[in-house]
Enzyme design. Structure first.
Site, mmCIF file in Angstrom:
data_model
loop_
_atom_site.group_PDB
_atom_site.id
_atom_site.type_symbol
_atom_site.label_atom_id
_atom_site.label_comp_id
_atom_site.label_asym_id
_atom_site.label_seq_id
_atom_site.Cartn_x
_atom_site.Cartn_y
_atom_site.Cartn_z
ATOM 1 N N ASP A 1 -12.905 4.574 2.350
ATOM 2 C CA ASP A 1 -12.724 4.740 3.795
ATOM 3 C C ASP A 1 -13.685 5.808 4.303
ATOM 4 O O ASP A 1 -13.761 6.901 3.717
ATOM 5 C CB ASP A 1 -11.296 5.199 4.111
ATOM 6 C CG ASP A 1 -10.300 4.053 4.111
ATOM 7 O OD1 ASP A 1 -10.702 2.911 3.826
ATOM 8 O OD2 ASP A 1 -9.110 4.304 4.397
ATOM 9 N N GLY B 1 -2.540 5.125 -1.988
ATOM 10 C CA GLY B 1 -2.072 6.270 -2.765
ATOM 11 C C GLY B 1 -2.994 6.724 -3.879
ATOM 12 O O GLY B 1 -2.657 7.637 -4.628
ATOM 13 N N ARG C 1 2.162 -3.853 -11.029
ATOM 14 C CA ARG C 1 2.984 -4.285 -12.176
ATOM 15 C C ARG C 1 3.841 -5.503 -11.818
ATOM 16 O O ARG C 1 4.013 -6.419 -12.621
ATOM 17 C CB ARG C 1 3.881 -3.140 -12.650
ATOM 18 C CG ARG C 1 3.154 -2.123 -13.528
ATOM 19 C CD ARG C 1 4.158 -1.294 -14.313
ATOM 20 N NE ARG C 1 3.533 -0.305 -15.168
ATOM 21 C CZ ARG C 1 3.095 -0.538 -16.402
ATOM 22 N NH1 ARG C 1 3.171 -1.762 -16.907
ATOM 23 N NH2 ARG C 1 2.563 0.428 -17.126
ATOM 24 N N GLY D 1 -1.937 6.595 2.779
ATOM 25 C CA GLY D 1 -1.925 7.916 3.397
ATOM 26 C C GLY D 1 -0.962 8.899 2.776
ATOM 27 O O GLY D 1 -0.723 9.972 3.326
ATOM 28 N N GLY E 1 -8.540 5.521 0.306
ATOM 29 C CA GLY E 1 -8.466 5.797 1.735
ATOM 30 C C GLY E 1 -8.635 7.264 2.035
ATOM 31 O O GLY E 1 -9.738 7.775 2.194
ATOM 32 N N SER E 2 -7.512 7.983 2.071
ATOM 33 C CA SER E 2 -7.543 9.390 2.458
ATOM 34 C C SER E 2 -8.007 10.289 1.319
ATOM 35 O O SER E 2 -8.427 11.420 1.544
ATOM 36 C CB SER E 2 -6.138 9.813 2.911
ATOM 37 O OG SER E 2 -5.564 8.810 3.721
ATOM 38 N N LYS F 1 -11.047 -2.682 9.776
ATOM 39 C CA LYS F 1 -9.644 -3.103 9.848
ATOM 40 C C LYS F 1 -9.294 -3.697 11.212
ATOM 41 O O LYS F 1 -9.698 -3.169 12.249
ATOM 42 C CB LYS F 1 -8.717 -1.906 9.600
ATOM 43 C CG LYS F 1 -8.758 -1.364 8.173
ATOM 44 C CD LYS F 1 -7.760 -0.220 8.019
ATOM 45 C CE LYS F 1 -7.884 0.480 6.675
ATOM 46 N NZ LYS F 1 -7.504 -0.358 5.539
#
Length: 293
Positions: free
Chosen positions: A23, A213, A164, A152, A234-235, A80
């Site tokens: 990102d 995550g 999984r 996030g 992402g973050s 997005k």
């Protein structure tokens, strides 16, 4: 070969296999990501942790952000659109985005219908937390999947759960007798022909990346170990203390996910990763993974 066909779009997504998609919020970050070895970038106005903190309605980014990023990098640029927002997706396609992510990180525009992705020339990425969601998105025309995780949060637990679960559901479908697949398709709310594909091939018909995550090089390597075809971050990168080093470390760990000494080496002196959120502390309305169906 005709552009925009399912085969071409899936082939484009397949080219990202083994890569890290980062990102970015501006041209400068995009250059950092490309220099670190990202296989693609996701251009957006705010990373998921900022969207989560700000609350309110999160929409497609200003087209200027996408245009600025596209000018400075040679790798593919994703963007997005809100779930079900046909016009945002058409605008991104018109701007020349290489891929569109119909994303639960943004506030859904439609709580009943996802976009008919078969109708677009550009390939789509979609999130899925189980095999039923995965096959419904593929049936709508998604060329690439990713775990939803919990965006996030900097907490890998939900991405692990989703990866999984999907892998175990693939194994279950493989173990069924052929005449049991109709009932399984009904149970999953998924098309029979896609359930049959999994039964015969032991895998999804499109690539499935990890997302939601991923905050450390070890997180990225873990998701590859669990069967991810690549990683979205992402973050995690630009919320860390040293984004350049962090980005390179994530790429190295993703590529060499079984080389634990190398992962140890690239994990040294990275500074603090992004501050994480414990999933149990989230209210049901704050769980982005539950958006879409």
């Amino acid at each position: 070969m005709e552009t925009g066909t399912s085969r071409v779009k899936r082939g484009m997504a397949e080219m990202q296999k083994g890569g890290v998609i980062m990102d970015v919020m501006n041209a400068e970050q995009a250059k950092v990501a490309e220099a670190a070895g990202a296989s693609a970038v996701m251009a957006l106005e705010r990373v998921p942790s900022d969207i989560r903190a700000a609350g309110g309605v999160a929409r497609m980014a200003d087209p200027t952000v996408l245009e600025e990023v596209m000018k400075v990098v040679s790798i593919p640029v994703m963007a997005k659109a809100r779930i079900g927002h046909i016009v945002e997706a058409r605008v991104l396609e018109a701007l020349g985005a290489d891929y569109i992510d119909e994303s639960e990180v943004l506030t859904p525009a439609d709580e009943v219908f996802h976009i008919d992705k078969k109708d677009f020339t550009v390939p789509f990425v979609c999130g899925a937390k189980d095999i039923g969601e995965a096959l419904r998105r593929i049936n709508e025309g998604a060329s690439m999947l990713r775990t939803k995780g919990e965006p996030g949060t900097g907490n890998i637990v939900e991405a692990v759960r989703h990866m999984r679960l999907i892998q175990s559901q693939i194994r279950k479908i493989q173990s069924l007798a052929k005449d049991e697949l109709y009932a399984e398709a009904k149970n999953l709310g998924a098309p029979y022909d896609l359930v049959l594909y999994i039964h015969e091939n032991g895998k999804l018909p499109v690539v499935n990346f990890a997302a939601g995550g991923v905050a450390t090089p070890s997180d990225a390597a873990l998701m590859m170990e669990l069967g991810a075809d690549g990683v979205f971050v992402g973050s995690g990168i630009f919320k860390s203390d040293s984004p350049e080093k962090f980005a390179r470390a994530i790429v190295e760990a993703t590529t060499h996910y079984k080389d634990y000494k190398l992962i140890a080496e690239v994990s040294k002196n990275l500074g603090a990763p992004m501050k994480g959120i414990e999933i149990s502390k989230l209210h049901a309305s704050e769980r982005m993974q539950d958006r879409g169906w």
